[in-house]
Design an enzyme around this catalytic site. Structure first.
Site, PDB file in Angstrom:
ATOM      1  N   LYS A   1      37.144  73.351  85.790  1.00 42.47           N
ATOM      2  CA  LYS A   1      37.764  72.106  86.255  1.00 42.47           C
ATOM      3  C   LYS A   1      37.217  71.697  87.625  1.00 42.47           C
ATOM      4  O   LYS A   1      37.638  70.679  88.178  1.00 42.47           O
ATOM      5  CB  LYS A   1      39.288  72.290  86.336  1.00 42.47           C
ATOM      6  CG  LYS A   1      39.931  72.544  84.984  1.00 42.47           C
ATOM      7  CD  LYS A   1      39.747  71.339  84.072  1.00 42.47           C
ATOM      8  CE  LYS A   1      40.043  71.683  82.629  1.00 42.47           C
ATOM      9  NZ  LYS A   1      39.505  70.696  81.700  1.00 42.47           N
TER      10      LYS A   1
ATOM     11  N   LYS B   1      30.667  86.368  91.737  1.00 40.46           N
ATOM     12  CA  LYS B   1      31.158  86.346  93.119  1.00 40.46           C
ATOM     13  C   LYS B   1      30.674  87.537  93.950  1.00 40.46           C
ATOM     14  O   LYS B   1      30.389  87.398  95.137  1.00 40.46           O
ATOM     15  CB  LYS B   1      32.692  86.329  93.135  1.00 40.46           C
ATOM     16  CG  LYS B   1      33.292  85.023  92.640  1.00 40.46           C
ATOM     17  CD  LYS B   1      34.806  85.067  92.803  1.00 40.46           C
ATOM     18  CE  LYS B   1      35.455  83.929  92.047  1.00 40.46           C
ATOM     19  NZ  LYS B   1      36.904  83.859  92.261  1.00 40.46           N
TER      20      LYS B   1
ATOM     21  N   ARG C   1      47.327  99.526  87.158  1.00 44.07           N
ATOM     22  CA  ARG C   1      47.245 100.454  86.022  1.00 44.07           C
ATOM     23  C   ARG C   1      46.479 101.716  86.433  1.00 44.07           C
ATOM     24  O   ARG C   1      46.918 102.831  86.190  1.00 44.07           O
ATOM     25  CB  ARG C   1      46.536  99.715  84.876  1.00 44.07           C
ATOM     26  CG  ARG C   1      46.500 100.414  83.571  1.00 44.07           C
ATOM     27  CD  ARG C   1      45.926  99.491  82.529  1.00 44.07           C
ATOM     28  NE  ARG C   1      44.578  99.018  82.892  1.00 44.07           N
ATOM     29  CZ  ARG C   1      43.837  98.238  82.123  1.00 44.07           C
ATOM     30  NH1 ARG C   1      44.307  97.801  80.979  1.00 44.07           N
ATOM     31  NH2 ARG C   1      42.628  97.855  82.517  1.00 44.07           N
TER      32      ARG C   1
ATOM     33  N   TYR D   1      46.233  80.544  84.535  1.00 43.14           N
ATOM     34  CA  TYR D   1      46.930  79.324  84.127  1.00 43.14           C
ATOM     35  C   TYR D   1      46.462  78.932  82.743  1.00 43.14           C
ATOM     36  O   TYR D   1      45.458  79.432  82.246  1.00 43.14           O
ATOM     37  CB  TYR D   1      46.681  78.179  85.126  1.00 43.14           C
ATOM     38  CG  TYR D   1      45.221  77.797  85.235  1.00 43.14           C
ATOM     39  CD1 TYR D   1      44.416  78.370  86.204  1.00 43.14           C
ATOM     40  CD2 TYR D   1      44.655  76.880  84.349  1.00 43.14           C
ATOM     41  CE1 TYR D   1      43.075  78.049  86.305  1.00 43.14           C
ATOM     42  CE2 TYR D   1      43.314  76.538  84.448  1.00 43.14           C
ATOM     43  CZ  TYR D   1      42.530  77.132  85.425  1.00 43.14           C
ATOM     44  OH  TYR D   1      41.206  76.813  85.511  1.00 43.14           O
TER      45      TYR D   1
HETATM   46  P1  ATR Z   1      39.444  90.230  88.843  1.00 42.93           P
HETATM   47  O1  ATR Z   1      38.181  90.015  89.595  1.00 42.93           O
HETATM   48  O2  ATR Z   1      39.924  89.029  88.072  1.00 42.93           O
HETATM   49  O3  ATR Z   1      40.530  90.827  89.669  1.00 42.93           O
HETATM   50  P2  ATR Z   1      38.812  92.804  87.783  1.00 42.93           P
HETATM   51  O4  ATR Z   1      38.168  93.142  89.068  1.00 42.93           O
HETATM   52  O5  ATR Z   1      38.157  93.175  86.491  1.00 42.93           O
HETATM   53  O6  ATR Z   1      39.074  91.248  87.672  1.00 42.93           O
HETATM   54  O7  ATR Z   1      40.293  93.397  87.806  1.00 42.93           O
HETATM   55  C1  ATR Z   1      41.179  93.231  86.760  1.00 42.93           C
HETATM   56  C2  ATR Z   1      42.526  93.801  87.166  1.00 42.93           C
HETATM   57  O8  ATR Z   1      43.460  93.580  86.105  1.00 42.93           O
HETATM   58  C3  ATR Z   1      42.512  95.286  87.418  1.00 42.93           C
HETATM   59  O9  ATR Z   1      43.443  95.575  88.426  1.00 42.93           O
HETATM   60  C4  ATR Z   1      42.964  95.844  86.080  1.00 42.93           C
HETATM   61  O10 ATR Z   1      43.545  97.133  86.136  1.00 42.93           O
HETATM   62  P3  ATR Z   1      42.597  98.444  86.129  1.00 42.93           P
HETATM   63  O11 ATR Z   1      42.088  98.586  87.517  1.00 42.93           O
HETATM   64  O12 ATR Z   1      43.494  99.533  85.720  1.00 42.93           O
HETATM   65  O13 ATR Z   1      41.504  98.160  85.122  1.00 42.93           O
HETATM   66  C5  ATR Z   1      44.008  94.834  85.717  1.00 42.93           C
HETATM   67  N1  ATR Z   1      44.289  94.801  84.279  1.00 42.93           N
HETATM   68  C6  ATR Z   1      43.487  94.345  83.299  1.00 42.93           C
HETATM   69  N2  ATR Z   1      44.096  94.439  82.100  1.00 42.93           N
HETATM   70  C7  ATR Z   1      45.322  94.973  82.323  1.00 42.93           C
HETATM   71  C8  ATR Z   1      46.435  95.325  81.494  1.00 42.93           C
HETATM   72  N3  ATR Z   1      46.404  95.137  80.173  1.00 42.93           N
HETATM   73  N4  ATR Z   1      47.535  95.829  82.088  1.00 42.93           N
HETATM   74  C9  ATR Z   1      47.576  96.032  83.415  1.00 42.93           C
HETATM   75  N5  ATR Z   1      46.560  95.720  84.257  1.00 42.93           N
HETATM   76  C10 ATR Z   1      45.452  95.202  83.723  1.00 42.93           C
END
Ligand code: ATR
EC number: 1.1.1.25
Length: 273
Positions: A15, A65, A151, A215
């Site tokens: 967007k 990024k 997690r 969103y």
């Molecule tokens: P971003 O840059 O969007 O933060 P990322 O660096 O891949 O993306 O991080 C994703 C986050 O979402 C992480 O904190 C991940 O938890 P883990 O560190 O345990 O992987 C969290 N996440 C992704 N799927 C999840 C789920 N189903 N339940 C809980 N946390 C989740």
């Protein structure tokens, strides 16, 4: 005409062109804003070509990024803290300046919703790039406590240790969490897989504010879940998207656009209102 664009992959549904075109119209700035979707290993080259051909600035989104962070000539303090760059500006003396406006966008959106951050207990879910970008701007608002739950607990611990110098930030496992929290911010990507962070429903109460950085045209899975458990104030990341864009526009053009009307038009465009 001055050229800007957003790099991402995929980026077709971004967007940002819509938002920046409205900002430009509103502030009477002459510019064009497009999209670029280089192959994952072509980003560095595409960035270099864009600026060599006269580009003035760009936004950078997933998955570039962190790479952008390593490719710019100079980093703003907030980009350094975030470990990621979402905004690049070519300065008048030819320097590529990397900035990060995501966290400022989050805080601006929370404030526009009337959420009080000072002296509040904030729970931040997730410890990835989105959480990292939010931490310094949130701590600058002087919450009484900021708890990170993730997690993979070790990642939350590392992040808390890294930002400890900026304020009262700790890491807790989802099982350890004890309320009441005033604000819960979901920075996880769980909803992309239609999943929920494993948060105990007992932590949700009527006076809590719920923010999901994601969103969509309808409520995110996390927002639906929080509403089911009694949350009355829920916000999704659309406002953050507009606010981080306004911050980037200000970095590039030295003039701050208004966001209210643009957010309304974006919602209309997405079919949300
Ligand atoms: P971003 O840059 O969007 O933060 P990322 O660096 O891949 O993306 O991080 C994703 C986050 O979402 C992480 O904190 C991940 O938890 P883990 O560190 O345990 O992987 C969290 N996440 C992704 N799927 C999840 C789920 N189903 N339940 C809980 N946390 C989740």
């Amino acid at each position: 005409m001055d050229r800007y664009l957003v790099f991402g992959h995929p980026v077709r549904h971004s967007k940002s062109p819509f938002i920046h075109t409205l900002f430009a119209r509103q502030t009477q700035q002459e510019l064009e804003y497009g999209l670029a979707e280089p192959a994952i290993d072509e980003f560095a080259n595409a960035l270099q070509v864009f600026f060599a051909q006269g580009g003035k600035g760009c936004n950078v989104t997933v998955p570039f990024k962190e790479q952008a962070f390593t490719l710019v000539d100079r980093l703003s303090p907030r980009a350094k803290r975030a470990g990621a760059v979402n905004t690049i500006k070519l300065t008048d003396d030819g320097v590529l300046l990397g900035d990060n406006t995501d966290g400022a966008g989050l805080v601006a959106d929370l404030k526009s919703h009337g959420v009080t951050l000072a002296d509040s207990r904030i729970l931040l879910l997730g410890a990835g790039g989105a959480a990292r970008g939010a931490l310094a701007p949130l701590l600058a608002e002087l919450p009484s406590e900021l708890v990170i739950a993730n997690r993979t607990h070790t990642k939350a611990q590392l992040l808390a240790a890294e930002f400890h110098d900026l304020g009262p930030v700790t890491a807790q496992t989802y099982e350890q969490l004890a309320g009441p929290f005033d604000l819960v911010i979901n920075s996880t990507s769980a909803s992309l897989q239609g999943e929920l962070p494993p948060l105990a429903p007992a932590l949700i109460h009527t006076d809590i504010a719920i923010y999901d950085m994601m969103y969509g045209a309808s409520d995110t899975a996390f927002i639906s879940w929080a509403k089911q458990h009694g949350a009355r104030q829920t916000m999704d990341g659309l406002g953050m998207l507009v606010e981080q864009a306004a911050e980037a526009f200000t970095v590039w053009r030295g003039i701050r656009p208004g966001t209210k009307q643009v957010l309304r038009e974006l919602k209309r465009n997405l079919g949300v209102i």
